[in-house]
Motif scaffolding. Structure first.
Motif, PDB file in Angstrom:
ATOM      1  N   VAL A 295      -0.048 -91.555  36.062  1.00 54.36           N
ATOM      2  CA  VAL A 295       1.664 -91.860  35.853  1.00 54.36           C
ATOM      3  C   VAL A 295       1.934 -93.027  36.229  1.00 54.36           C
ATOM      4  CG1 VAL A 295       3.827 -90.712  36.257  1.00 54.36           C
ATOM      5  CG2 VAL A 295       1.762 -89.101  36.521  1.00 54.36           C
ATOM      6  N   PRO A 296       1.904 -93.973  35.309  1.00 52.57           N
ATOM      7  CA  PRO A 296       2.139 -95.595  35.760  1.00 52.57           C
ATOM      8  C   PRO A 296       3.643 -95.505  36.143  1.00 52.57           C
ATOM      9  CG  PRO A 296       1.247 -95.428  33.466  1.00 52.57           C
ATOM     10  CD  PRO A 296       1.588 -93.837  33.948  1.00 52.57           C
ATOM     11  N   ASN A 297       4.515 -94.638  35.813  1.00 52.82           N
ATOM     12  CA  ASN A 297       6.005 -94.908  36.381  1.00 52.82           C
ATOM     13  C   ASN A 297       6.287 -94.289  37.928  1.00 52.82           C
ATOM     14  OD1 ASN A 297       8.560 -95.489  35.676  1.00 52.82           O
ATOM     15  ND2 ASN A 297       9.353 -93.299  35.849  1.00 52.82           N
ATOM     16  N   ALA A 298       4.998 -93.879  38.617  1.00 50.98           N
ATOM     17  CA  ALA A 298       5.136 -93.348  39.835  1.00 50.98           C
ATOM     18  C   ALA A 298       4.783 -94.607  40.899  1.00 50.98           C
ATOM     19  CB  ALA A 298       4.399 -92.034  40.150  1.00 50.98           C
ATOM     20  N   THR A 299       5.745 -94.857  41.627  1.00 52.69           N
ATOM     21  CA  THR A 299       5.800 -95.893  42.444  1.00 52.69           C
ATOM     22  C   THR A 299       5.742 -96.028  44.078  1.00 52.69           C
ATOM     23  OG1 THR A 299       8.066 -96.166  42.254  1.00 52.69           O
ATOM     24  CG2 THR A 299       6.774 -97.522  40.763  1.00 52.69           C
ATOM     25  N   VAL A 300       6.004 -94.372  44.368  1.00 57.85           N
ATOM     26  CA  VAL A 300       6.073 -94.136  45.660  1.00 57.85           C
ATOM     27  C   VAL A 300       5.330 -92.915  46.004  1.00 57.85           C
ATOM     28  CG1 VAL A 300       7.481 -93.391  47.813  1.00 57.85           C
ATOM     29  CG2 VAL A 300       8.500 -94.878  45.862  1.00 57.85           C
TER      30      VAL A 300
END
Length: 684
Positions: free
Chosen positions: A544-549
């Motif tokens: 999931v490239p959009n998961a940042t935390v």
């Protein structure tokens, strides 16, 4: 054959079903269901010396009669006890029968956790002992088992005791020579003592034997597998193909030097006269998948089939979509991919089986469904397994014995030091991708205490409002008796009460049905869920490239290698990513361990440092990521025992490769039983 649990006194249909949820179906499973931790019963302390949040015993006299009062649908039973140093309120919930047990003026021992309520310490829900009965458990280590809702620690303990009263549970299979050389206990003593150890020293002695057994049997099984494929002539001779060069040149990024070197090793192996058996180790995000795709394309271009097996359906689907897109861009018409998972309908499976059997499709991506008996390959030239330690000896063997033995490529992001990897993957050549792609932004880490939570929640919300997504990891699925720590189900509800309703929050854990898990993961991958609260099942879950935390609650409960694996779920896209390790205790040694993660994103460095910091007291309660098929053994903690088991295996097989000598008769029987057990557990 082991007796069924139903044969034990006190086990009915309901209890049997609860044990089945834990994977325990017979007496053999029960005695090898080892405690996950131990509770040490210490001398009672004075009331004035009680520490907040610690479990202690106090000897006190009841100063008043029991009071029963309703509060939020529960009955609170309370009493005040006292000793020479002070007084202490004690409370229980929904246990009205205690009115008949607790009499004013009597002196009893209460053991439980002291918590602060309205500025004062209160002991909640303690165990109650007479001074005489407490003497019986004083200084002992009482087992704490992993549980499921409806099953108490007391029930498991009682049944284990019942079974252990029958002596000679297992036959001694290890030649005396090795027991003496490595100072190993008798196997029956080890099983008895791991459940009910008189003290820490005997516990460690018992554990060492059981860990040695796990390593030895695994290494012997791997070596037997090696003999089947070693020196086997490659039935699938291949030539170098230009399609792979075109793909490499057209990628939107350049392969790192490490990726290029490993690709050339794979290419040479596939062109060789002997079968390829290679392990590619690379940290999370180092770019192993593209090498797998290149190998599959090379095999298809040479007229053979290639299969890629991964641990989860969502990951299989993502790989299938990525490979399909890559092939479409290259117009590689020779390559015909298909996706095979447990979610396919019966009709779809029949159709896919027929296409695999006829050779109509030549690139097969899937889960364990790839090794079911109904799958018949026409000319399977390459098998790739992703996250090898999730499969096991028998699954590995099943894929390599379908028709002519194929070439084998194993990929793993688990950072195992090379010296240990050589032992564990004794049948494989090892390649390491030791650099990350240049475009990857390093993850920013922080180790904080629980007081930081409000700030963490605010930061998470800011990231979500910017369009990003968040993982929250908890050590438990649900609240568990005798175990502290955040759990997925309660934490999910807590976050729903904190964040606005437009932020969608969902739970994910291993007790869910596969279909339900897949749906949650897919919705998170599609951005429909903003916060995913999960156990470690996401460790090898999905890209999931959009998961940042990522926030990990009770980070002290996990091994560093596992925390590093979890951290690898973020930092996969163009945006800066962050990992917040929430430390649930204030122990200095714990802080020191977690600080290693704070300073480095290098998995191999982290694994090595973790090895240096571990002592005997760390062996219980904190394990690494359940690598391979071990129940007790941990390759990081137990590196020395692993090396001893490897030495023993080499010596045994050097003298007696088929275990036919009289002194190895019991060992041969034990190994056959071990292999059969793993086979049954795979449903093969």
């Amino acid at each position: 054959m082991s007796r069924l649990l139903r044969d034990l006194k006190g086990v009915g249909e309901k209890t049997e079903k609860l044990f089945a949820k834990l994977g325990i179906t017979d007496v053999e499973d029960l005695i090898h269901y080892y405690p996950r931790n131990y509770d040490a019963y210490q001398e009672p302390v004075a009331i004035e010396n009680l520490e907040e949040n610690s479990i202690s015993a106090v000897c006190g006299t009841l100063l008043n009669a029991v009071s029963v009062s309703p509060a939020r649908k529960v009955q609170v039973i309370s009493v005040t006890i006292g000793d020479r140093t002070g007084t202490l309120p004690v409370a229980w919930f929904n246990m009205p029968f205690l009115r008949n047990v607790l009499k004013k003026g009597s002196t009893l021992i209460f053991r439980g956790r002291a918590v602060k309520k309205k500025g004062k310490l209160v002991m909640e829900h303690p165990e109650i002992f007479t001074p005489a009965s407490y003497q019986e458990v004083l200084h002992s280590l009482q087992p704490i088992y992993g549980l499921t809702a409806g099953l108490s620690n007391k029930t498991v303990t009682k049944l284990v005791r019942q079974v252990l009263e029958e002596k000679n549970l297992d036959f001694e299979y290890l030649p005396e020579e090795f027991r003496e050389r490595f100072h190993l206990a008798d196997c029956n003593y080890a099983v008895q003592t791991i459940h009910f150890p008189p003290d820490m020293q005997e516990l460690l002695t018992a554990r060492k034997r059981l860990v040695f057994d796990e390593f030895l049997l695994f290494i012997l099984a791997v070596q037997m597998l090696k003999e089947k494929t070693e020196d086997a002539e490659n039935a699938f001779p291949m030539k170098r193909v230009w399609t792979t060069e075109q793909i490499i040149e057209s990628l939107p990024y350049s392969l790192t030097k490490a990726q290029t070197n490993v690709w050339h090793e794979i290419e040479r192996d596939l062109q060789g006269r002997s079968l390829m058996s290679r392990l590619v180790q690379g940290d999370v995000g180092s770019g192993k998948t593209i090498l797998a795709f290149l190998a599959m394309v090379m095999v298809a271009e040479n007229g053979y089939q290639a299969a890629l097996m991964v641990p989860t359906e969502v990951l299989a689907r993502q790989h299938y979509q990525a490979l399909t897109k890559l092939l479409e861009e290259q117009e590689a018409g020779v390559c015909r991919p298909v996706l095979l998972t447990g979610s396919n309908t019966t009709k779809e499976k029949r159709d896919i089986y027929a296409r695999i059997s006829s050779g109509e499709v030549n690139l097969i991506i899937g889960t364990h469904a790839l090794i079911q008996e109904k799958v018949s390959y026409k000319n399977l030239g390459l098998v790739i397994t992703d996250e090898q330690h999730r499969f096991g000896v028998k699954q590995r063997e099943a894929l390599t014995t379908m028709g002519n033995p194929p070439n084998v490529l194993v990929m793993s992001a688990t950072p195992i030091p090379r010296t240990l990897a050589i032992i564990l993957y004794g049948d494989l050549d090892i390649s390491i991708i030791d650099e990350l792609p240049a475009q990857r932004l390093p993850i920013k880490n922080c180790v904080v205490g629980t007081s930081y939570r409000p700030k963490a929640y605010s930061f998470m919300e800011r990231q979500i409002r910017e369009g990003r997504q968040v993982y929250v990891i908890c050590p438990m699925v649900e609240e568990s008796e005798g175990m502290d720590g955040e759990n997925v189900l309660d934490y999910t509800e807590k976050l729903k009460s904190i964040f606005d309703s437009d932020i969608r929050i969902a739970a994910l854990h291993g007790k869910m049905k596969p279909k339900e898990k897949n749906q949650i993961m897919e919705e998170f991958a599609e951005g429909k869920i903003q916060i995913l609260v999960s156990t470690t099942v996401v460790e090898v879950g999905v890209n999931v490239p959009n998961a940042t935390v990522m926030m990990v609650e009770n980070a002290e409960r996990f091994g560093l290698a596992q925390l590093h694996q979890l951290r690898g779920r973020v930092g996969r896209g163009e945006h800066q990513s962050y990992c917040i390790f929430m430390q649930g205790n204030e122990v200095q040694e714990t802080s020191k361990r977690l600080e290693i993660l704070n300073k480095s994103n290098d998995g191999f460095y982290i694994a090595g440092e973790d090895l240096k910091l571990r002592g005997p007291g760390d062996l219980f309660g904190v394990r690494q990521s359940g690598i391979l098929e071990f129940k007790l053994a941990d390759i990081y903690h137990d590196a020395d025992i692993l090396k001893q088991a490897s030495e023993a295996a080499a010596e045994i097989l050097g003298l007696d490769p088929d275990l036919d000598l009289p002194q190895n008769e019991a060992l041969k029987e034990k190994l056959a039983s071990y292999m059969e057990y793993n086979l049954q557990n795979l449903g093969l």
